[in-house]
Design a protein around this motif. Structure first.
Motif, mmCIF file in Angstrom:
data_model
loop_
_atom_site.group_PDB
_atom_site.id
_atom_site.type_symbol
_atom_site.label_atom_id
_atom_site.label_comp_id
_atom_site.label_asym_id
_atom_site.label_seq_id
_atom_site.Cartn_x
_atom_site.Cartn_y
_atom_site.Cartn_z
ATOM 1 N N ARG A 53 7.294 61.899 -43.960
ATOM 2 C CA ARG A 53 6.121 61.159 -44.429
ATOM 3 C C ARG A 53 6.228 60.852 -45.916
ATOM 4 N NH1 ARG A 53 0.795 63.894 -43.426
ATOM 5 N NH2 ARG A 53 -0.019 61.813 -43.922
ATOM 6 N N PHE A 56 8.432 57.912 -46.080
ATOM 7 C CA PHE A 56 7.720 56.733 -45.598
ATOM 8 C C PHE A 56 6.785 56.177 -46.666
ATOM 9 C CE2 PHE A 56 3.755 55.125 -43.671
ATOM 10 C CZ PHE A 56 4.257 54.005 -43.012
ATOM 11 N N TYR A 57 5.974 57.034 -47.251
ATOM 12 C CA TYR A 57 5.019 56.572 -48.269
ATOM 13 C C TYR A 57 5.723 56.098 -49.538
ATOM 14 C CZ TYR A 57 1.016 58.242 -45.573
ATOM 15 O OH TYR A 57 0.057 58.415 -44.595
ATOM 16 N N ILE A 60 6.649 52.613 -48.767
ATOM 17 C CA ILE A 60 5.468 51.748 -48.746
ATOM 18 C C ILE A 60 5.030 51.389 -50.165
ATOM 19 C CG2 ILE A 60 2.994 51.679 -48.219
ATOM 20 C CD1 ILE A 60 4.678 51.183 -45.802
ATOM 21 N N THR A 61 5.045 52.358 -51.070
ATOM 22 C CA THR A 61 4.616 52.080 -52.444
ATOM 23 C C THR A 61 5.558 51.084 -53.119
ATOM 24 O OG1 THR A 61 5.829 54.002 -53.307
ATOM 25 C CG2 THR A 61 3.522 54.338 -52.701
ATOM 26 N N SER A 63 7.435 48.802 -51.550
ATOM 27 C CA SER A 63 7.259 47.501 -50.905
ATOM 28 C C SER A 63 5.962 46.837 -51.354
ATOM 29 C CB SER A 63 7.257 47.666 -49.383
ATOM 30 O OG SER A 63 8.497 48.153 -48.927
ATOM 31 N N ALA A 64 4.931 47.619 -51.581
ATOM 32 C CA ALA A 64 3.649 47.056 -52.020
ATOM 33 C C ALA A 64 3.803 46.346 -53.355
ATOM 34 C CB ALA A 64 2.598 48.163 -52.125
ATOM 35 N N TRP A 110 -3.398 56.746 -50.443
ATOM 36 C CA TRP A 110 -3.864 55.374 -50.275
ATOM 37 C C TRP A 110 -4.256 54.762 -51.611
ATOM 38 C CZ3 TRP A 110 -8.744 53.933 -51.732
ATOM 39 C CH2 TRP A 110 -9.712 54.928 -51.860
ATOM 40 N N ILE A 113 -1.029 53.652 -53.285
ATOM 41 C CA ILE A 113 -0.494 52.428 -52.688
ATOM 42 C C ILE A 113 -1.246 51.199 -53.208
ATOM 43 C CG2 ILE A 113 -0.229 51.150 -50.521
ATOM 44 C CD1 ILE A 113 0.222 53.885 -49.158
#
Length: 438
Positions: A53, A56-57, A60-61, A63-64, A110, A113
């Motif tokens: 995880r 994964f996060y 995501i950060t 890619s954001a 969240w 992100i």
């Protein structure tokens, strides 16, 4: 069609501008490198303990930020052409600094992100800086100026993680975000007081006229209408892709060397007169540092080579040689060969981006530099989004070695296409002919 170009002395403040814009780029990007390598540790601090995880996060950060920068960079670039490039450079520094500072007080993943997405939307330091330099530097000097500016990015990428690790270990991860925000603030203050946006005489209309010079979409349409600029932008995307495609698998290559070596997971580095057994983390840091060093040397060499052989020829040759070097990396059986080959890659790869930026600046219509470099920033962000995905997919299908071979082939094909389709801007070609007429 190019007309008479002003001499370098027509913009006496461009050298001072370059110095303080370089400082802004270096401090700003070094500030970013303070914290971003340690995002996985910060995510753990936010309460995520499962390793998968965390990974994964972390993805995501990243890619954001890349997604929002891809979407907003052309908008900021076009606004720069209407309202000034210095305000946009200050916006990038202040926006990034404030959002990084707020990240330091985030209480949930969240929130991090969302802040990373907003940071991509409001940042874009290098693109804003390049547009400001291109607009305030005589065109015959723009290649040298952009090459110098690029060294600020390479130096920041090289030194940032080292200094960030020291600050994070001394003050704490959250405190390092605040420290990073302060660096951005210092850079913004220096740019505000010491950089003046005075266009090169005769190169573009004054600020008042520029504000009424077309809508945002019209500015972008003018740039996209320049076939040579579009071709160079596509070439720039491939050059950035070559970096982001291989970066995620480089530590895995070093991990393989460590797994194959006897002992406790250490990897052997042997150079003339010295040898070390290094932990894989230290070996990875050394490889990235060597790439940063050789890339910085290359960026400083772009202008002399471009003025002598042509910027188009210099960039094409650098891309071709880099493409031929990558398959050799796939054959490396130890850290020593891996390090030396990536040092050579950095030497040629480091010439590609500043040389391509010089081609963009020289081929862009006067007064549209912001729009052009906004699109260039989008190319970089798109590469940041797609490169790791493409590299990961290639690695999963064909193994780590296939990643180096595939990007090598892509670079060679891109170099051949650029040699056939991209032409040397007249301002640079004229500068090369000038000594013969003297």
């Amino acid at each position: 069609m190019a007309g008479a170009r002003p001499a370098a002395h027509a913009a006496p403040g461009w050298r001072r501008n370059l110095v303080f814009i370089w400082i802004g780029v270096f401090v700003g990007l070094m500030g970013a490198n303070f914290v971003f390598p340690f995002i996985p540790f910060f995510i753990q601090d936010l309460g995520v303990t499962d390793e998968s995880r965390v990974a994964f996060y972390t993805g995501i950060t990243a890619s954001a930020t890349g997604l929002s920068l891809t979407l907003t960079a052309p908008l900021w670039g076009s606004l720069a052409d209407r309202f000034g490039r210095k305000p946009m450079f200050l916006r990038a520094l202040v926006g990034a600094g404030l959002l990084i500072g707020i990240m330091g007080i985030a209480q949930a993943v969240w929130q991090l992100i969302i802040l990373r997405f907003l940071m991509g939307a409001f940042a874009g330091t290098m693109g804003a800086a390049a547009a400001l330099v291109a607009a305030t530097t005589p065109k015959e000097q723009v290649g040298r100026a952009l090459g110098t500016l690029q060294t600020g990015q390479f130096a920041a990428n090289m030194l940032g993680p080292v200094l960030g690790g020291i600050v994070a270990s001394s003050l704490g991860i959250r405190e390092s975000f605040i420290f990073c925000a302060a660096l951005y603030g210092i850079a913004a203050i220096l740019v505000f007081f010491f950089v003046s946006e005075t266009p090169v005489a005769g190169s573009e209309p004054g600020p008042a006229a520029r504000r009424s010079e077309g809508s945002l979409l019209e500015n972008l349409r003018v740039v996209i209408g320049e076939r040579q600029v579009v071709l160079v932008l596509l070439f720039l995307f491939v050059l950035w892709l070559s970096t982001t495609f291989v970066r995620p698998v480089m530590p895995l290559s070093i991990d393989k060397f460590a797994a194959a070596a006897p002992g406790e997971g250490r990897v052997h580095l042997e150079l003339p007169g010295a040898a070390w057994d290094l932990r894989k983390e230290a070996a990875t840091g050394i490889v990235f540092a060597v790439i940063g060093l050789t890339s910085t040397i290359a960026a400083l060499s772009v202008a002399p080579l471009g003025e002598r052989f042509g910027y188009r020829n210099t960039v094409v040759a650098a891309a071709l040689i880099t493409g031929l070097l990558y398959p050799l990396v796939a054959l490396a059986q130890g850290l020593t060969a891996f390090l030396l080959l990536f040092g050579a890659v950095g030497l040629f790869q480091g010439a590609m981006v500043p040389g391509t930026n010089a081609l963009i600046a020289a081929g862009t219509p006067d007064g549209k530099q912001g729009s052009a470099f906004g699109l260039a920033a989008s190319m970089q962000s798109m590469a940041l989004l797609l490169g790791p995905l493409g590299g990961g997919f290639t690695s999963g299908v064909g193994g780590i070695g296939a990643v180096y071979i595939v990007i090598g082939v892509i670079l060679v094909l891109a170099a051949l296409a650029a040699a056939m389709l991209v032409r040397e801007p007249e301002v640079f070609a004229g500068r090369r002919r000038a000594p013969a007429r003297a």
